[in-house]
Design a protein around this motif. Sequence first.
Motif, short mmCIF file in Angstrom:
data_model
loop_
_atom_site.label_atom_id
_atom_site.label_comp_id
_atom_site.label_asym_id
_atom_site.label_seq_id
_atom_site.Cartn_x
_atom_site.Cartn_y
_atom_site.Cartn_z
N UNK A 84 0.83 -1.21 0.00
CA UNK A 84 0.00 0.00 0.00
C UNK A 84 0.86 1.26 0.00
N UNK A 85 1.84 1.30 0.88
CA UNK A 85 2.69 2.50 0.96
C UNK A 85 3.53 2.67 -0.30
N UNK A 86 3.94 1.56 -0.92
CA UNK A 86 4.72 1.67 -2.15
C UNK A 86 3.83 2.07 -3.33
N UNK A 87 2.63 1.51 -3.38
CA UNK A 87 1.75 1.78 -4.51
C UNK A 87 1.04 3.11 -4.46
N UNK A 88 0.64 3.55 -3.27
CA UNK A 88 -0.09 4.81 -3.14
C UNK A 88 0.81 5.99 -2.79
N UNK A 89 1.98 5.72 -2.25
CA UNK A 89 2.95 6.78 -1.99
C UNK A 89 2.42 7.89 -1.11
N UNK A 90 2.50 9.13 -1.61
CA UNK A 90 2.09 10.30 -0.83
C UNK A 90 0.59 10.37 -0.60
N UNK B 284 -7.22 1.22 -6.22
CA UNK B 284 -6.00 0.48 -5.87
C UNK B 284 -6.35 -0.76 -5.06
N UNK B 285 -7.29 -0.62 -4.15
CA UNK B 285 -7.70 -1.76 -3.33
C UNK B 285 -8.26 -2.87 -4.21
N UNK B 286 -9.08 -2.50 -5.17
CA UNK B 286 -9.70 -3.50 -6.03
C UNK B 286 -8.72 -4.10 -7.04
N UNK B 287 -7.99 -3.23 -7.74
CA UNK B 287 -7.19 -3.70 -8.88
C UNK B 287 -5.80 -4.20 -8.49
N UNK B 288 -5.14 -3.51 -7.55
CA UNK B 288 -3.76 -3.87 -7.20
C UNK B 288 -3.69 -4.85 -6.04
N UNK B 289 -4.63 -4.72 -5.09
CA UNK B 289 -4.57 -5.57 -3.90
C UNK B 289 -5.52 -6.76 -3.98
N UNK B 290 -6.37 -6.78 -5.00
CA UNK B 290 -7.29 -7.90 -5.16
C UNK B 290 -8.44 -7.89 -4.18
N UNK B 291 -8.78 -6.72 -3.64
CA UNK B 291 -9.90 -6.62 -2.70
C UNK B 291 -11.21 -6.55 -3.49
#
Length: 220
Positions: free
Chosen positions: A27-33, A61-68
């Motif tokens: 999360x911190x790497x993908x969403x950054x600031x 991001x939650x849906x597409x990158x984290x698979x939520x």
Amino acid sequence: MSLLSSTPDSETGPVADDRRVGLLAEITAGLGDAVAATHLIPGKDLWVRVNTADWLTAGRFARDALGCAYFCFLSAIDWLPSPFGKGEDDPTEPPPERSTAIEQGFTGGATRFQLIARTVSLQRHVGITWKVDVPDDLVEVESWVKVYAGADWHERECWEMFGISFAGHPGLRKLYLPGGFEGHPMRKDFPLLARLVKPWPGIVDVEPLPVGADDGGEAE
């Protein structure tokens, strides 16, 4: 932030939680600031507060990158201390003194209202509690409906009960209240008249404990 802490109900010491620690790193790497603050209690939960402008980005991001893929709920919190006291206060007695400071929970915050949403990855068997500040002047954030269709009903409820608007929502309309109703009943400064004129039912006609029941002894 420490990624290891003792669980509240355990005396076995620190608990490792590689699954949530790894998820937090993603999360911190993908969403950054876009990430304003995080809080992790190993073995319990992960909280992530994002900047207001990045709320919709966080949902995607939650849906597409984290698979939520599973959207659990969305709701709001009014952190304003109630000017009317607590429901269990006796209205016939002077109100007790209480702090008027606004204190947010995990991950902090800077506004009176916050949104809270819950997404879950069924493959990872882990969920994330997302939080975002709602601007005090505009009281509006972007809608998640275009990401999670299930957010429709939840955002309508927040709009109706808290007065929080959702930009991009396809149709904010009331779920519970009459069309001409004014005000937002879940706001702390909305007067619940029934509670201002009579005690909370939970303190009315309370029977005393049997003798000895409060100290582990047998009742007489």
